[in-house]
Scaffold this active site. Structure first.
Site, PDB file in Angstrom:
ATOM      1  N   LYS A   1       0.845  -1.197   0.000  1.00  0.00           N
ATOM      2  CA  LYS A   1       0.000   0.000   0.000  1.00  0.00           C
ATOM      3  C   LYS A   1       0.881   1.247   0.000  1.00  0.00           C
ATOM      4  O   LYS A   1       1.445   1.631   1.022  1.00  0.00           O
ATOM      5  CB  LYS A   1      -0.933   0.038   1.221  1.00  0.00           C
TER       6      LYS A   1
ATOM      7  N   GLY B   1       6.531   5.154   8.445  1.00  0.00           N
ATOM      8  CA  GLY B   1       5.674   6.336   8.462  1.00  0.00           C
ATOM      9  C   GLY B   1       5.722   6.986   9.829  1.00  0.00           C
ATOM     10  O   GLY B   1       6.706   6.858  10.565  1.00  0.00           O
ATOM     11  N   SER B   2       4.638   7.652  10.170  1.00  0.00           N
ATOM     12  CA  SER B   2       4.650   8.441  11.402  1.00  0.00           C
ATOM     13  C   SER B   2       4.424   7.557  12.628  1.00  0.00           C
ATOM     14  O   SER B   2       3.852   6.472  12.543  1.00  0.00           O
ATOM     15  CB  SER B   2       3.569   9.516  11.327  1.00  0.00           C
ATOM     16  N   THR B   3       4.836   8.061  13.751  1.00  0.00           N
ATOM     17  CA  THR B   3       4.717   7.318  15.011  1.00  0.00           C
ATOM     18  C   THR B   3       3.252   7.074  15.357  1.00  0.00           C
ATOM     19  O   THR B   3       2.887   5.983  15.801  1.00  0.00           O
ATOM     20  CB  THR B   3       5.424   8.112  16.129  1.00  0.00           C
TER      21      THR B   3
ATOM     22  N   GLY C   1       2.019   4.243  13.358  1.00  0.00           N
ATOM     23  CA  GLY C   1       2.680   3.025  13.838  1.00  0.00           C
ATOM     24  C   GLY C   1       1.958   2.428  15.041  1.00  0.00           C
ATOM     25  O   GLY C   1       1.764   1.212  15.132  1.00  0.00           O
TER      26      GLY C   1
ATOM     27  N   GLU D   1       9.121   1.456  11.181  1.00  0.00           N
ATOM     28  CA  GLU D   1      10.164   2.477  11.007  1.00  0.00           C
ATOM     29  C   GLU D   1       9.481   3.830  11.106  1.00  0.00           C
ATOM     30  O   GLU D   1       8.676   4.178  10.242  1.00  0.00           O
ATOM     31  CB  GLU D   1      10.828   2.328   9.634  1.00  0.00           C
TER      32      GLU D   1
ATOM     33  N   CYS E   1      13.364  11.010   7.707  1.00  0.00           N
ATOM     34  CA  CYS E   1      13.406  10.599   9.112  1.00  0.00           C
ATOM     35  C   CYS E   1      14.805  10.746   9.692  1.00  0.00           C
ATOM     36  O   CYS E   1      14.973  10.761  10.908  1.00  0.00           O
ATOM     37  CB  CYS E   1      12.911   9.167   9.272  1.00  0.00           C
TER      38      CYS E   1
ATOM     39  N   GLU F   1       9.102  16.346  15.813  1.00  0.00           N
ATOM     40  CA  GLU F   1       9.693  16.135  14.495  1.00  0.00           C
ATOM     41  C   GLU F   1       9.126  17.181  13.543  1.00  0.00           C
ATOM     42  O   GLU F   1       8.298  16.892  12.685  1.00  0.00           O
ATOM     43  CB  GLU F   1       9.380  14.736  13.953  1.00  0.00           C
TER      44      GLU F   1
END
Ligand code: NAD
Length: 506
Positions: free
Chosen positions: A215, A268-270, A273, A291, A325, A422
């Site tokens: 995806k 992607g973003s935390t 995740g 990641e 990142c 971030e």
């Protein structure tokens, strides 16, 4: 008597009209200004065919961040489409891929795919630049070059996946381990390196024999679809790799919660995740690798080659328009050279051409989307409001394009939002680092490593043989190197009893 009417020509015409309409909806012609014209598949790629969604009319608009115009629209996978793609991947895993194909054959096909990507590097680079905004030069020579290298690296591994033979204390028993492909993998990737992230995920999974439902980000679906064409051309059997552009909360969530997906690999973003991990836990406890985001520091000492240090610091935050990142978004400078270093850094940043990614002179393009643009500007505003000093950038452009010129802050404090989050993106803070003793130069890096700040090892081009890894939270698992192979295999222990007797009852 009824006149005889032959409808066959009509049926044919109807059929061919339908076929051409279908074909039309699954292929768009994209004109790349000053470059080529590219045919881009716009359907979902399932079982080696581009197909429309079975039940959704939703389309995803791929936008050019330089012109803010729609490039083309692609099908958006629904939950049902995800089911179909997972079933295709499962069937391939059980029949034509997985343990049914030799490592040598997997290696041959991955190498073929790498060759095809290399042949199509210009076209893929143009498409990546158009949809993501990054310079064509960098997309083609760095991102695609590195992706080809990554595929070849894992092609080399495909016939070298081995377990262990183990000594056991009984002469009538023999034990060994097998490293088996984990099964059907959902792979969910972001928009900042669409081709790189694709190859990092796809190459190790294919090498060990997993099948894939990929995806891509809804912001940058085009190169993943174009790469799917090459997967078919390389000769991979139907269902081995399926591509399902979709909105994250629809297709991404359905994949993460799917009971027949064995693993999710996510970058992607935390915040996303966390959702993926929760969905994995609540469904079939599938394996997950995550990641996530980062906020890397540079430490600059007075003994440095100041010109090079300024170049590295400038590259660390402006590369990929800061959408990285590993972006070096914090710079700690020894007090004795702080002012001189900032002056040099500003001069380096001013040398960069920020503009149209398709232009060869461009070093940094616009950021990827309006959402990202608004997000970065809100961080810049918050930095100003909290009292940080802008030494370069920090002013909006007029006209089209989601541009954020490289912006550097000094006079920052640890409690500022731009320091804690971030904020990424074209923004750099400098902070004075007080050091008197060269023997203590390494200490700050350990101190930072123990801090609450998220961080990543800062690096330049990726090397497929090295591990890419979050050093602490957030994140799970490792990408690249031999480490990634572990993410896509499960270890099976086999105990072979050829004569051990058991006394009964125990
Ligand atoms: P994102 O989390 O918004 O989206 C990433 C992917 O997740 C997209 O494909 C999206 O559609 C999907 N998604 C969104 N919601 C979902 C849900 N509920 N369930 C499942 N999938 C969902 O992140 P982004 O904004 O696309 O990417 C930028 C982030 O990625 C930054 O934080 C950056 O640091 C990080 N990143 C990390 C690495 C790394 O190697 N660690 C590399 C590149 C980017």
């Amino acid at each position: 008597m009824m006149p005889f009417i032959n409808y066959s020509h009509l049926r044919l015409r109807l059929a061919s009209t339908l076929a051409s309409r279908l074909a039309m909806t699954q292929l768009a012609t994209v004109r790349v200004p000053g470059h080529s014209e590219i045919k881009v598949p716009t359907g979902l790629f399932i079982n080696n065919e581009f197909v429309p969604s079975v039940d959704s009319k939703e389309m995803i608009d791929a936008v050019n961040p330089f012109t803010e115009e729609v490039i083309c629209s692609v099908s958006s996978a629904s939950e049902k489409d995800i089911d179909i793609a997972v079933a295709a991947a499962r069937k391939a895993f059980n029949t034509t891929w997985g343990k049914n194909v030799t490592g040598w054959e997997r290696s041959r096909l991955i190498n073929k795919l790498a060759d095809l990507i290399e042949t199509h590097a210009q076209e893929l680079g143009e498409l990546e630049s158009l949809n993501n905004g990054k310079p064509l030069r960098i997309a083609r020579d760095f991102d695609i070059g590195d992706s080809v290298q990554c595929l070849r690296y894992y092609a080399g591994w495909a016939d070298k996946i081995a377990g262990q033979t183990l000594e056991v204390d009984n002469k009538t028993k023999f034990a060994f381990t097998k490293h088996e492909p984990i099964g059907v993998c959902g792979q969910i990737i972001p928009w900042n390196y669409p081709i790189n992230m694709w190859s990092w995920k796809v190459a190790p999974a294919l090498a060990v024999g997993c099948t894939i439902v990929m995806k891509p980000s809804e912001l940058t679906p085009l190169t993943a679809l174009k790469l799917s064409e090459l997967v078919k051309e390389a000769g991979f059997p139907p269902g081995v790799l399926n591509t399902v552009p979709s909105l994250g909360p629809v297709g991404g969530a359905a994949l993460s919660a799917h009971p027949d997906v064995d693993k999710i690999a996510f970058t992607g973003s935390t915040i996303t995740g966390r959702k993926i991990m929760e969905a994995a836990a609540k469904s079939n406890l599938k394996k997950v690798s995550l990641e996530l985001g980062g906020k890397s520091p540079h430490l600059i000492f007075e003994s440095c080659d100041m010109d090079q240090a300024a170049i590295w610091a400038a590259a660390g935050i402006t590369y990929n328009s800061g959408q990285d990142c590993t972006a070096g978004s914090r710079v700690y400078v020894q007090d004795s050279i702080h002012d001189k270093f900032v002056e040099l850094l500003v001069s380096k940043v001013k040398e960069l051409v920020v503009g149209n990614g398709l232009d060869d002179k461009t070093s940094a393009g616009p950021v990827v989307s309006k959402t990202q643009y608004d997000r970065v500007w809100s961080y810049i505003e918050s930095g100003k409001q909290e009292g940080a000093k802008v030494v370069v950038g920090g002013t909006k452009r007029t006209g089209k394009g989601f541009f954020v010129d490289p912006t550097i802050f000094t006079d920052i404090r640890p409690d500022m939002k731009i320091v804690k989050e971030e904020a990424s993106l074209c923004m750099l803070e400098t902070r004075i680092l007080f050091l008197r003793d060269s023997r203590r130069y390494l200490a700050p890096s350990f101190q930072l490593a123990g801090s609450k700040l998220r961080r990543k090892p800062y690096c330049w081009r990726m090397q497929p043989a090295t591990a890419w890894a979050p050093v602490s939270i957030p994140g799970i698992g490792r990408e690249l190197g031999s480490y990634a192979l572990e993410e896509y295999t499960s270890v099976k222990a086999v105990h072979w009893n050829f004569g051990e007797k058991l006394d009964w009852p125990l």
